[in-house]
Design an enzyme around this catalytic site. Structure first.
Site, PDB file in Angstrom:
ATOM      1  N   ASP A   1     -40.222  28.408  51.808  1.00 29.62           N
ATOM      2  CA  ASP A   1     -41.593  28.543  52.806  1.00 29.62           C
ATOM      3  C   ASP A   1     -41.547  29.883  53.535  1.00 29.62           C
ATOM      4  OD1 ASP A   1     -39.098  27.651  54.273  1.00 29.62           O
ATOM      5  OD2 ASP A   1     -40.484  27.575  55.969  1.00 29.62           O
ATOM      6  N   GLU A   2     -42.760  30.084  53.900  1.00 27.57           N
ATOM      7  CA  GLU A   2     -42.730  31.564  54.880  1.00 27.57           C
ATOM      8  C   GLU A   2     -42.129  32.900  54.280  1.00 27.57           C
ATOM      9  OE1 GLU A   2     -43.528  29.708  59.363  1.00 27.57           O
ATOM     10  OE2 GLU A   2     -41.585  29.898  58.823  1.00 27.57           O
ATOM     11  N   ILE A   3     -42.401  33.175  53.075  1.00 30.51           N
ATOM     12  CA  ILE A   3     -42.002  34.431  52.466  1.00 30.51           C
ATOM     13  C   ILE A   3     -42.642  35.372  53.309  1.00 30.51           C
ATOM     14  CG2 ILE A   3     -42.001  35.862  50.470  1.00 30.51           C
ATOM     15  CD1 ILE A   3     -40.215  33.570  50.467  1.00 30.51           C
TER      16      ILE A   3
END
EC number: 3.2.1.52
Length: 393
Positions: free
Chosen positions: A161-163
């Site tokens: 998640d959340e690159i």
């Protein structure tokens, strides 16, 4: 889900949580073990990750701790699904393996809060694994192998998640890769294509956060995520993303931040914040909001409904530790348990708010008797005068 990276929780706290889960007929503990902030689990094949990534020697989970916790959970009818987040949220790996972590230990908002596109992380604590470094996958192979040895559950949660695009762009090798016409999505695809088989080769199914497929900036094609070996966990955009995932043929776990994030509504934690400390996912998720949520909302096809495996409340711990754990989780998580097991409507289709209030009041008292410091939902007077605190007689 409990995050033990941002704040460390002693084993006694985790056992108390699992015992309370069992009493509430909740049967899966999603253990978000690591994140950018700390790497608290000791892994035999990669001992330096905890030695250099935990907050301190006393804030680690030993192999014996983990085995004891797994056995305790199984004795209480609770499975533990471990999560090692990657390739994002990996700053805590940099002490042991600085060569495979990009943008580690850098200020997360180099151009200030008004330039979100150049962020190096979604919150303080930077660092992402480098998908182009071969060593990345050697380390991951060791980690997943150790997890499979320690946790008997058939699932391993691998995050994704959340690159933060700018974090990867700080690395010269990745900049050259992008200059050659490649994209950040193809870079993430390289990572998933190389790491997903490491999980499935251990006879485990991979769980990822929804971002890996649905994020607008960096995502992978569905062809790299076989539905037979992949489960996606939703957290954004309410029921809409759940619908998108099951429509694509994936099994889904629902953790909508609009309803199921227990940390929301306590303000924000970065310093010198002139916005008034507004919580990104506020308001506070009341037990009524949690009870009201229908995880099958918008899903009408029976085939798609069967792909929704269940719901999961989540406690991220930027502003929570063992001192407040019980009150942050209970009795709100109990409201979700009742809604998922028994439904939140009566035989006429009406929401059972008044009945649920009385039940939850009594159940909260019984949890307190069990040593769980659950928050009250009404004054004691209401408990002693049934029906008198309702809005409608």
């Amino acid at each position: 889900m409990l995050d033990t990276s941002r704040s460390y929780f002693p084993v006694r706290d985790l056992k108390r949580l699992i015992g309370a889960m069992a009493a509430n007929k909740m049967n899966v503990f999603h253990w978000h073990i690591t994140d950018a902030q700390s790497f608290p689990i000791e892994l035999p094949s990669e001992p330096e990750l905890a030695e250099k990534g935990a907050y301190g020697p006393e804030m680690r989970y030993s192999v014996e701790d983990v085995r004891d916790l797994v056995e305790f959970a199984l004795d209480h009818g609770v499975r533990i699904v471990p999560e090692i987040d990657s390739p994002g949220h990996a700053g805590s790996w940099a002490g042991a393996h600085p060569d495979i972590v990009t943008c580690a230990n850098m200020f997360w908002l180099p151009d200030g809060p008004d330039n979100w596109s150049t962020r190096l992380a979604s919150e303080p604590g930077t660092g992402q694994l480098n998908p182009l470094h071969p060593k990345t996958y050697r380390v991951l192979r060791h980690i997943f192998s150790d997890l499979a040895s320690l946790f008997p559950d058939p699932f391993i949660h691998a995050g994704a998640d959340e690159i933060a695009p700018s974090c990867w762009s700080t690395d010269p090798t990745i900049r050259s890769y992008l200059a050659a016409g490649k994209t950040l999505s193809s870079l993430l695809s390289t990572f998933i294509n190389s790491s997903h088989p490491l999980i499935t080769s251990l006879n485990r199914t991979a769980i990822y956060w929804e971002d890996v497929l649905l994020n607008a900036e960096v995502n992978v094609p569905g062809s790299l995520l076989p539905p037979s070996t992949t489960i996606l966990q939703t957290w954004n955009n309410g029921p809409n993303n759940t619908k998108l995932i099951v429509s694509a043929g994936y099994r889904s776990i629902v953790s909508s931040s609009d309803f199921y994030y227990l940390d929301c509504g306590h303000g924000d934690f970065p310093g010198n914040d002139s916005s008034g400390g507004v919580s990104w996912c506020g308001p506070f998720k009341t037990w009524q909001m949690i009870y009201d949520y229908d995880i099958l909302e918008g899903i009408e096809e029976e085939e798609e409904a069967r792909l929704v495996l269940g719901g999961e409340v989540a406690l991220w711990t930027e502003q929570a530790d063992g001192e407040v754990l019980d009150g942050r989780v209970w009795p709100r998580a109990a409201a979700m348990a009742e809604a998922l097991w028994s439904g939140n409507r009566d035989e006429t289709g009406r929401k059972r708010h008044a009945e649920a209030t009385d039940r939850l009041n009594g159940w909260r008292e019984r949890m307190v008797w069990r040593g769980i410091k659950a928050e009250p939902i009404q004054p004691l007077w209401c408990r002693k005068n049934p029906g008198m605190c309702n809005l409608v007689k």
